[in-house]
Motif scaffolding. Structure first.
Motif, PDB file in Angstrom:
ATOM      1  N   LYS A 153      -7.544   6.551   8.099  1.00  0.00           N
ATOM      2  CA  LYS A 153      -7.534   5.359   8.951  1.00  0.00           C
ATOM      3  C   LYS A 153      -8.921   5.114   9.519  1.00  0.00           C
ATOM      4  CE  LYS A 153      -2.769   5.253  10.634  1.00  0.00           C
ATOM      5  NZ  LYS A 153      -1.935   5.214  11.859  1.00  0.00           N
ATOM      6  N   TYR A 186       5.060   4.563   4.460  1.00  0.00           N
ATOM      7  CA  TYR A 186       4.221   5.415   3.632  1.00  0.00           C
ATOM      8  C   TYR A 186       3.924   6.701   4.386  1.00  0.00           C
ATOM      9  CZ  TYR A 186       3.175   1.299   0.689  1.00  0.00           C
ATOM     10  OH  TYR A 186       3.254   0.208  -0.147  1.00  0.00           O
ATOM     11  N   GLU A 222       4.661   6.721   8.006  1.00  0.00           N
ATOM     12  CA  GLU A 222       4.123   5.629   8.814  1.00  0.00           C
ATOM     13  C   GLU A 222       4.766   4.314   8.378  1.00  0.00           C
ATOM     14  OE1 GLU A 222      -0.265   6.095  10.133  1.00  0.00           O
ATOM     15  OE2 GLU A 222      -0.188   6.665   8.020  1.00  0.00           O
ATOM     16  N   TYR A 252       5.010   0.175   8.516  1.00  0.00           N
ATOM     17  CA  TYR A 252       4.236  -1.039   8.730  1.00  0.00           C
ATOM     18  C   TYR A 252       5.144  -2.242   8.506  1.00  0.00           C
ATOM     19  CZ  TYR A 252       0.151   2.001   8.254  1.00  0.00           C
ATOM     20  OH  TYR A 252      -0.780   2.997   8.418  1.00  0.00           O
ATOM     21  N   TRP A 272      -1.283  -1.309   5.485  1.00  0.00           N
ATOM     22  CA  TRP A 272      -1.748   0.060   5.223  1.00  0.00           C
ATOM     23  C   TRP A 272      -3.180   0.025   4.709  1.00  0.00           C
ATOM     24  CZ3 TRP A 272      -3.602   2.828   1.046  1.00  0.00           C
ATOM     25  CH2 TRP A 272      -3.634   4.224   1.172  1.00  0.00           C
ATOM     26  N   ASN A 327      -2.727  -0.373  -2.348  1.00  0.00           N
ATOM     27  CA  ASN A 327      -1.747   0.147  -1.400  1.00  0.00           C
ATOM     28  C   ASN A 327      -1.637   1.662  -1.551  1.00  0.00           C
ATOM     29  OD1 ASN A 327      -0.083   0.674  -3.599  1.00  0.00           O
ATOM     30  ND2 ASN A 327       1.513  -0.783  -3.018  1.00  0.00           N
ATOM     31  N   PHE A 328      -0.680   2.241  -0.878  1.00  0.00           N
ATOM     32  CA  PHE A 328      -0.501   3.692  -0.841  1.00  0.00           C
ATOM     33  C   PHE A 328      -0.312   4.302  -2.233  1.00  0.00           C
ATOM     34  CE2 PHE A 328       2.503   7.308  -0.440  1.00  0.00           C
ATOM     35  CZ  PHE A 328       1.819   8.127   0.447  1.00  0.00           C
TER      36      PHE A 328
END
Length: 308
Positions: free
Chosen positions: A30, A59, A62, A64, A124, A133-134
């Motif tokens: 982050k 994810y 976490e 979102y 994310w 993305n993740f």
């Protein structure tokens, strides 16, 4: 000429598997807060707009939520103007330009159009200042039903009921120096392909839809943005990011078949903006202002030419 600059994850010439994706995830940290920078900016807008969550994703523990803001005085007899930002989380002015447009001009169109804004499609990735993305998937190649990207699938579901009521869709992006230093090399490594360096254009440009081009619309947007920031010139080959320049500051992609965000709806007018935030000739404020100018010019043109 083909280049084989190695990327630190994976084996040259071999697509990534689960182990490589896990190794890539381990490098993602982050770097900013979706809650503090985006959700906090949405909060005061609730006084003027209808705000909804249209999905969420979790994810690694976490969660979102995805947010959309709509004209409060929504009327079914009016055309819909869609504004999306943050499809690629690292493209900052797309997110904050969309929010600035809502603060300063969103309600200018009450009684003339319904405005729907999704300021941060990929939260994310916004926090990690990344394109993917993740799951190491680029949402902007996956806007279709059954998408493997949760961010893309949720937005497709949100927009589907609007159908042909959408007259205009503008998707706010950036082209940055990290496209060449990080994201395109990572893409080549992920897919097991050789990396061929490209050239990052210095300035603003647009991506029209090759399947239903609207040159007068694109020209109007370029002219409005040129009052705020400089327009990218074509390179020595007459191209911008490898595509022929079809008009000043304009290239074309087949938006729908490529799974790009601006091609989700059957909107008559659609475009993708590309701001260059790394230019020594542009400031963050100027980048946000350029996005706002593009949104306003797009809506104004669509309202003035509803039948094409």
């Amino acid at each position: 000429m083909t280049h084989t600059t190695p990327y630190p994850i994976g084996t040259l010439g071999q697509p990534w598997g689960p182990a490589e994706i896990d190794a890539w995830r381990a490098t993602q940290v982050k770097r900013r807060s979706y809650a503090d920078e985006v959700l906090a900016a949405i909060e005061p807008l609730k006084a003027s707009y209808d705000v909804e969550t249209y999905g969420d994703v979790e994810y690694a523990g976490e969660r979102y939520a995805f947010y959309a803001l709509r004209t409060r005085a929504w009327r079914d007899d009016l055309p819909v103007m869609v504004v999306t930002g943050g499809v690629h989380g690292y493209e900052t002015s797309g997110v904050h330009g969309a929010l600035q447009f809502l603060r300063e001009h969103g309600n200018d169109y009450v009684g003339h159009a319904n405005v729907l804004v999704v300021p941060c499609v990929s939260p994310w990735a916004y926090e990690r200042i990344h394109r993917w993305n993740f799951d190491a998937i680029d949402p902007n190649r996956n806007f279709r039903e059954g998408s493997p990207a949760a961010e893309s699938a949720a937005l497709v579901r949100l927009l589907a009921p609007l159908g042909d009521k959408v007259l205009m869709h503008i998707d706010l992006h950036e082209t940055t120096d990290t496209d060449e230093s990080e994201f395109r090399p990572a893409l080549s490594a992920r897919d097991g392909k050789d990396y061929e360096p490209g050239e990052v254009p210095d300035g603003f440009y647009l991506v029209d839809d090759a399947d239903k081009p609207q040159p007068a619309f694109q020209k109007a947007v370029i002219e409005a943005v040129a009052k705020v920031t400089h327009i990218a010139p074509a390179d020595a080959n007459g191209e911008i990011i490898g595509s022929p320049e079809v008009a000043h500051g304009v290239i074309e992609y087949a938006l729908k078949s490529l799974g790009l965000c601006a091609g989700i709806t059957p909107a008559r007018y659609c475009t993708t903006t590309e701001v260059y935030p790394d230019s020594p000739r542009a400031t963050p404020k100027e980048c946000n202002d350029a996005q706002v100018a593009a949104v306003r010019a797009s809506i104004d043109y669509a309202l003035a030419h509803p039948a094409g």
